[in-house]
Design a protein around this motif. Structure first.
Motif, mmCIF file in Angstrom:
data_model
loop_
_atom_site.group_PDB
_atom_site.id
_atom_site.type_symbol
_atom_site.label_atom_id
_atom_site.label_comp_id
_atom_site.label_asym_id
_atom_site.label_seq_id
_atom_site.Cartn_x
_atom_site.Cartn_y
_atom_site.Cartn_z
ATOM 1 N N ASN A 135 -47.512 168.665 103.636
ATOM 2 C CA ASN A 135 -47.773 170.065 103.284
ATOM 3 C C ASN A 135 -48.340 170.206 101.880
ATOM 4 O OD1 ASN A 135 -46.731 170.956 105.768
ATOM 5 N ND2 ASN A 135 -44.637 170.941 104.956
ATOM 6 N N HIS A 136 -48.509 169.084 101.212
ATOM 7 C CA HIS A 136 -49.021 169.085 99.837
ATOM 8 C C HIS A 136 -50.188 168.109 99.728
ATOM 9 C CE1 HIS A 136 -45.535 171.340 98.192
ATOM 10 N NE2 HIS A 136 -44.892 170.739 99.180
ATOM 11 N N PRO A 137 -51.367 168.489 100.251
ATOM 12 C CA PRO A 137 -52.513 167.571 100.242
ATOM 13 C C PRO A 137 -52.911 167.130 98.836
ATOM 14 C CG PRO A 137 -53.163 169.810 100.856
ATOM 15 C CD PRO A 137 -51.681 169.772 100.890
ATOM 16 N N ASP A 138 -52.703 167.996 97.839
ATOM 17 C CA ASP A 138 -53.029 167.595 96.466
ATOM 18 C C ASP A 138 -52.142 166.456 95.998
ATOM 19 O OD1 ASP A 138 -50.879 169.301 96.662
ATOM 20 O OD2 ASP A 138 -51.241 170.320 94.756
ATOM 21 N N LEU A 139 -50.867 166.484 96.407
ATOM 22 C CA LEU A 139 -49.951 165.399 96.051
ATOM 23 C C LEU A 139 -50.317 164.128 96.793
ATOM 24 C CD1 LEU A 139 -47.480 164.340 94.592
ATOM 25 C CD2 LEU A 139 -46.043 165.312 96.390
ATOM 26 N N VAL A 140 -50.673 164.253 98.064
ATOM 27 C CA VAL A 140 -51.087 163.079 98.844
ATOM 28 C C VAL A 140 -52.286 162.418 98.173
ATOM 29 C CG1 VAL A 140 -52.057 162.289 101.027
ATOM 30 C CG2 VAL A 140 -50.196 163.957 101.025
ATOM 31 N N GLN A 141 -53.233 163.220 97.732
ATOM 32 C CA GLN A 141 -54.422 162.672 97.072
ATOM 33 C C GLN A 141 -54.043 161.972 95.769
ATOM 34 O OE1 GLN A 141 -57.786 165.272 96.740
ATOM 35 N NE2 GLN A 141 -58.707 164.122 95.063
ATOM 36 N N SER A 142 -53.194 162.625 94.977
ATOM 37 C CA SER A 142 -52.795 162.019 93.702
ATOM 38 C C SER A 142 -52.062 160.701 93.922
ATOM 39 C CB SER A 142 -51.910 162.987 92.922
ATOM 40 O OG SER A 142 -52.631 164.126 92.520
ATOM 41 N N LEU A 143 -51.150 160.682 94.896
ATOM 42 C CA LEU A 143 -50.401 159.452 95.183
ATOM 43 C C LEU A 143 -51.339 158.341 95.640
ATOM 44 C CD1 LEU A 143 -47.323 160.990 97.016
ATOM 45 C CD2 LEU A 143 -47.198 159.562 94.978
ATOM 46 N N THR A 144 -52.263 158.676 96.523
ATOM 47 C CA THR A 144 -53.188 157.654 97.032
ATOM 48 C C THR A 144 -54.065 157.125 95.907
ATOM 49 O OG1 THR A 144 -53.220 158.828 99.148
ATOM 50 C CG2 THR A 144 -54.913 157.163 98.785
ATOM 51 N N GLU A 145 -54.577 158.020 95.067
ATOM 52 C CA GLU A 145 -55.410 157.580 93.948
ATOM 53 C C GLU A 145 -54.610 156.712 92.979
ATOM 54 O OE1 GLU A 145 -57.018 161.114 92.232
ATOM 55 O OE2 GLU A 145 -58.738 161.156 93.599
ATOM 56 N N TYR A 146 -53.363 157.092 92.749
ATOM 57 C CA TYR A 146 -52.532 156.315 91.819
ATOM 58 C C TYR A 146 -52.349 154.889 92.331
ATOM 59 C CZ TYR A 146 -48.897 155.239 88.431
ATOM 60 O OH TYR A 146 -48.184 154.653 87.415
ATOM 61 N N PHE A 147 -51.990 154.758 93.606
ATOM 62 C CA PHE A 147 -51.762 153.417 94.153
ATOM 63 C C PHE A 147 -53.069 152.651 94.322
ATOM 64 C CE2 PHE A 147 -47.583 155.005 94.987
ATOM 65 C CZ PHE A 147 -46.785 153.882 94.964
ATOM 66 N N THR A 148 -54.143 153.361 94.559
ATOM 67 C CA THR A 148 -55.426 152.706 94.769
ATOM 68 C C THR A 148 -56.018 152.179 93.471
ATOM 69 O OG1 THR A 148 -55.889 154.121 96.678
ATOM 70 C CG2 THR A 148 -57.770 153.028 95.643
ATOM 71 N N TYR A 149 -55.936 152.986 92.419
ATOM 72 C CA TYR A 149 -56.649 152.651 91.189
ATOM 73 C C TYR A 149 -55.763 152.395 89.974
ATOM 74 C CZ TYR A 149 -60.400 154.914 93.882
ATOM 75 O OH TYR A 149 -61.290 155.270 94.860
ATOM 76 N N TYR A 150 -54.579 153.022 89.940
ATOM 77 C CA TYR A 150 -53.860 153.098 88.675
ATOM 78 C C TYR A 150 -52.513 152.388 88.648
ATOM 79 C CZ TYR A 150 -57.374 156.629 87.728
ATOM 80 O OH TYR A 150 -58.562 157.277 87.542
#
Length: 908
Positions: free
Chosen positions: A246-261
């Protein structure tokens, strides 16, 4: 002659003046004599008051009151300038000297008082629950400063000392038990303290926790008990499992964090060699996102029976963190690629290896190379000749693409140093006509990270919970997140700025949802409750008039607990005694802030710093090794721990090459054969996951008793064994200890997720010393033993802590692959790897032990038997045949190095 008359007149005037001066001086002297008759009684009163004060311990507040009382009199005496010939002048001089050095005088008198009181209280202090206190413990009991911090070493009997302090206060100083506030940190430790003081010493003092203390204050003030919850971790797990989508912005942030950071790439220019870079990156996860995604879909697609039998699936692993980020960027943006695809054109140079560019963009027929160079087109981490080879290799690749009409685009390592690798990659791709079709973040996250079995994600949740706990402990408001972002903007590195911002966005959303959850359930958590209690005390809420506040395990103090403690001490004017060990401060995830311990005086004013340094658990040899290790961090307070026990080799590093199970079996057998099957063995893991090592070993059976996993060691079922995480083992001890996961891994020891620098945003003073908390945690692990601690050490990837230990009477290596540089032939490219003989396709050649990161090779395997270094470039001298058929000694780096020698000069 008239001048003679003037001279006589002048002389007469001078004589008159002298006579008058003498008369005045005599008069002044007589006045001083009279004044002294008034001052002497006051001086005697001064010393009488000081002697009366010295009948007990003189605290800093006593000293300040005394100084204020006599300061004006001291100033008056100074102004009078009493002459030394004054009768009883010594009294005045003694007063002036005493008051001028009143701090030293009081310190000396306190020493006299302590010695006297220790003699008079010997019978009491020699029998505290059947035990006799040592001299340092007795000083803690008798000292009575306003603020006292006691540094207590591991196994030094601090609980005994606290119990003795309570007994002394009640029975000698006649302090009422109800006027003593005794605080511990857990219900268990508070209950044990109460049991010891009430049942064994017969004193009705009940220890409490900060949580109960805060609740009692609020309940007394409000007239009812608020609903308090302590399930932040449970909430976060449930939130991710049920509400995340229900929080697509959080899903995006989490995915970006694990992917790049998740991994912070190393700056190559900070490394002296490629090998040093490889060592730093050993713990990094170099499997690409594409590989993880494809594997998960493969497992889903194949039949369930095949899935059961599936043990491994070859993944795509790249050579560096930088390449991982490039690969993940391509995958996340829907750019199809092949990693190290064989270039379709062959080189005319027969000695040239098959060319495999880093990335091939299959839909665009574009090749992407990531070159490890600095902005000034150099490679300072390489030797001069290896740098020239590498730079020539770059030029060759560029020309080879031009020759064959293929398109090459490039990125560089200095982008990483400047924190702009990903933005530069994005611009590069777009400028070359590459279009993006981003993957669905939700699909990526659910496929790869959302599973409960994903250890990285579970540890990341713990990091988020630690951050939020510290955030709330500081009583921060939501606006603080924007201030933290502004603070991050001051960094001269866009990568770190973006990393911090994404993490702060994740933590902000989680905290916001958590606060909603608390409001909906009409409850508060412990941080809120303790902050509220502190505010009520500061506002004048009614609390008991405590005379003494004693805090056990003070190294675990959080900002909110500290605020409550300080408010109580201020409101009651109670004396404060805090006992703990900053070397064992390991509960940052629960909100503890070590600077509140190490900077105690800065927060609370003048402090009497005492130490309890005699340990009754560990041998002196182990203490020496453990103390040296933990104090590598210069911010840890110094103690000189001593023990009456001696034991050679109390710390044993036991190596293994592939799996730890054989080593674990050998260690268990060794302990039982040396100490007997009845002696307890405590198995420690850095995380709870490490129990899987024990389960997979086949050496233990695991059963559940009272919701706790109980171990049985199958070869010796009666041997008492237990498994705990190192955190849960604090305060416990066993006859022998085995640490089962000592390797360089993201979740190894040190754990490289929990020690993240983002926590510096919410610590009173961020710890800049690398792995500071993990260092303390390792100290706790190795000091749980009464005898020996065995550390199972991965020879392939030993913990970065391992290099700090050497063999001695304190430390023993068993099956450890020794780093004997004298017997190794080091790789001239990465400088750290070892050159080894490699067999492939029926051919023998030399390769580097750091392969595939380092791809240095040589065809001449003779250098392994008798390596001779080239004095010009650091390469190797080998026997070569010239164009005219004659033999000579030449360098393996030819034509970059043309050093030669006559064959007679060197025998190979």
């Amino acid at each position: 002659m008239p001048f003679i008359g003037v001279g006589i007149a002048s002389l007469a005037v001078v004589i008159c003046i002298v006579l008058l001066s003498r008369k005045a001086a005599k008069k002044h002297f007589l006045e001083l004599v009279e004044q002294s008759k008034t001052d002497f009684p006051k001086i005697e009163e001064f010393f009488s008051s000081l002697n009366t004060l010295s009948e007990h311990y003189i605290s800093k507040s006593d000293e300040q009151v005394f100084k204020q009382q006599w300061e004006s009199f001291y100033t008056e005496i100074q102004k009078r300038h009493y002459p030394s010939k004054l009768p009883d002048y010594e009294k005045i001089a003694y007063f002036l000297e005493t008051f001028l050095n009143i701090n030293l005088e009081i310190s000396n008198r306190n020493d006299v008082f302590l010695q006297k009181e220790m003699r008079e209280s010997d019978s009491l202090l020699s029998n505290i629950d059947g035990k006799s206190l040592d001299e340092q413990q007795r000083k803690v009991v008798i000292s009575d400063e306003d603020k006292t911090l006691v540094l207590a070493g591991a196994g030094s009997g601090k609980t005994l000392t606290i119990a003795a302090k309570v007994k002394y206060l009640c029975e000698v100083k006649n302090i009422a038990p109800k006027d003593i506030l005794l605080i511990s940190f857990t219900n268990k430790s508070a209950a044990e303290m109460t049991e010891r003081i009430q049942n064994k010493l017969g004193i009705p003092v009940e220890a409490t926790t900060f949580h109960k203390l805060g609740l009692d204050i609020i309940k007394n003030d409000l007239g009812y008990r608020p609903e308090v919850t302590d399930d932040l971790t449970t909430f976060v797990h449930n939130f991710f499992e049920k509400e995340l989508l229900n929080h697509p912005d959080l899903v995006q942030s989490l995915t970006e964090y694990f992917t790049y950071y998740l991994d912070i790439p190393e700056n190559m220019e900070d490394c002296d060699s490629l090998g040093e870079l490889y060592e730093r990156e050993k713990s990094a996860d170099l499997e690409t996102l594409k590989s993880k995604y494809d594997r998960e879909h493969f497992i889903k697609d194949i039949s369930s029976e095949k899935a059961k039998n599936l043990t491994t699936l070859n993944g795509e692993r790249v050579k560096s963190i930088e390449e991982t980020k490039i690969a993940n960027f391509l995958f996340m943006h829907g750019v199809n690629y092949e990693y190290e695809k064989l270039y379709p054109f062959e080189s005319d140079e027969t000695n040239r290896k098959a060319y495999r560019p880093d990335f091939y963009l299959t839909d665009y027929d574009i090749y992407l190379e990531h070159f490890g160079i600095s902005r000034d087109n150099k490679c300072p981490w390489l030797s001069e000749v290896e740098e020239k080879k590498y730079l020539d290799g770059i030029n060759w690749k560029r020309e080879f693409h031009k020759k064959n009409g293929t398109k090459l685009i490039e990125t560089y390592s200095y982008y990483t140093k400047e924190g702009r690798l990903l933005p530069e990659l994005e611009k590069l791709l777009q400028s070359n006509g590459v279009t993006f079709e981003p993957h669905d973040f939700t699909d990526i996250f659910e496929t790869i990270y959302a599973k409960k079995s994903n250890k990285y994600f579970s540890e990341f949740i713990k990091l988020c919970c630690t951050f939020i706990t510290l955030f709330k402990s500081n009583n921060f408001k939501m606006e603080q997140f924007e201030l933290m972002k502004k603070q991050s903007a001051e960094l001269e590195n866009d990568f770190l700025y973006q990393r911090n911002c994404i993490f702060l966005d994740i933590a902000r959303i989680i905290l916001s949802e958590y606060q909603k959850y608390l409001a909906e359930n009409k409850s508060v958590d412990f941080s809120d409750m303790i902050n509220d209690a502190a505010a009520k005390v500061e506002a004048g809420a009614s609390i008991p008039k405590y005379s003494y506040v004693i805090v056990d395990e003070y190294q675990d103090i959080s900002q909110s607990r500290f605020n409550l403690l300080k408010s109580i001490v201020t409101a009651t004017n109670a004396k404060l005694l805090c006992v703990g060990d900053d070397w064992q401060s390991i509960y940052r995830f629960a909100g503890s802030d070590i600077s509140l311990f190490t900077d105690f005086e800065r927060y609370l004013g003048y402090t009497n710093l005492l130490k309890i340094e005699k340990t009754y658990r560990n041998s002196q040899e182990l203490i020496n090794e453990a103390s040296r290790f933990v104090t590598r961090n210069p911010l840890q307070l110094r103690k000189n721990l001593i023990s009456g026990k001696e034991l050679k080799y109390p710390l044993v590093f036991w190596g293994y090459d592939k799996e730890p199970y054989p080593a674990l079996s050998q260690v268990m057998q060794r302990i039982i054969s040396e100490f007997g099957p009845e002696k307890s063995i405590l198995l420690l893991g850095r995380t709870n996951y490490d129990i899987e090592i024990l389960k997979a070993s086949g050496l233990f059976s695991v059963s559940w008793q009272n919701r706790v996993e109980k171990l049985t060691y199958l070869p010796s079922p009666k041997t008492p064994v237990a498994f705990l995480s190192v955190h849960k083992s604090k305060g416990l001890e066993a006859d022998n200890v085995v640490l089962v996961n000592f390797k360089n891994d993201k979740l190894g020891f040190p754990n490289q997720i929990e020690d993240d620098k983002v926590l510096n945003f919410v610590l009173t003073h961020g710890e800049n010393y690398i792995f500071a908390e993990e260092r303390r945690l390792f100290y706790v692990a190795i000091t749980r033993t009464k005898n020996r601690t065995f550390v199972l050490t991965d020879n392939q990837r030993p913990s970065i802590f391992f290099r700090e230990f050497n063999e001695s009477e304190s430390c023993c290596f068993v099956h450890i692959r020794q780093n004997d540089d004298a017997s190794k032939t080091h790789c001239p490219r990465c400088k750290i790897g070892e050159l080894l003989k490699v067999e492939h396709d029926g051919k023998s050649f030399i390769g580097c032990s750091n392969y595939p990161k380092c791809r240095y090779t040589l065809n001449n395997i003779s250098i392994l038997s008798s390596p001779k270094q080239c004095p010009s470039c650091g390469g190797f001298l080998v026997k070569r045949k010239g164009n005219r058929g004659h033999w000579f000694i030449g360098c393996t780096n030819y034509p970059y190095c043309e050093h030669t020698e006559q064959i007679q000069k060197l025998k190979i």
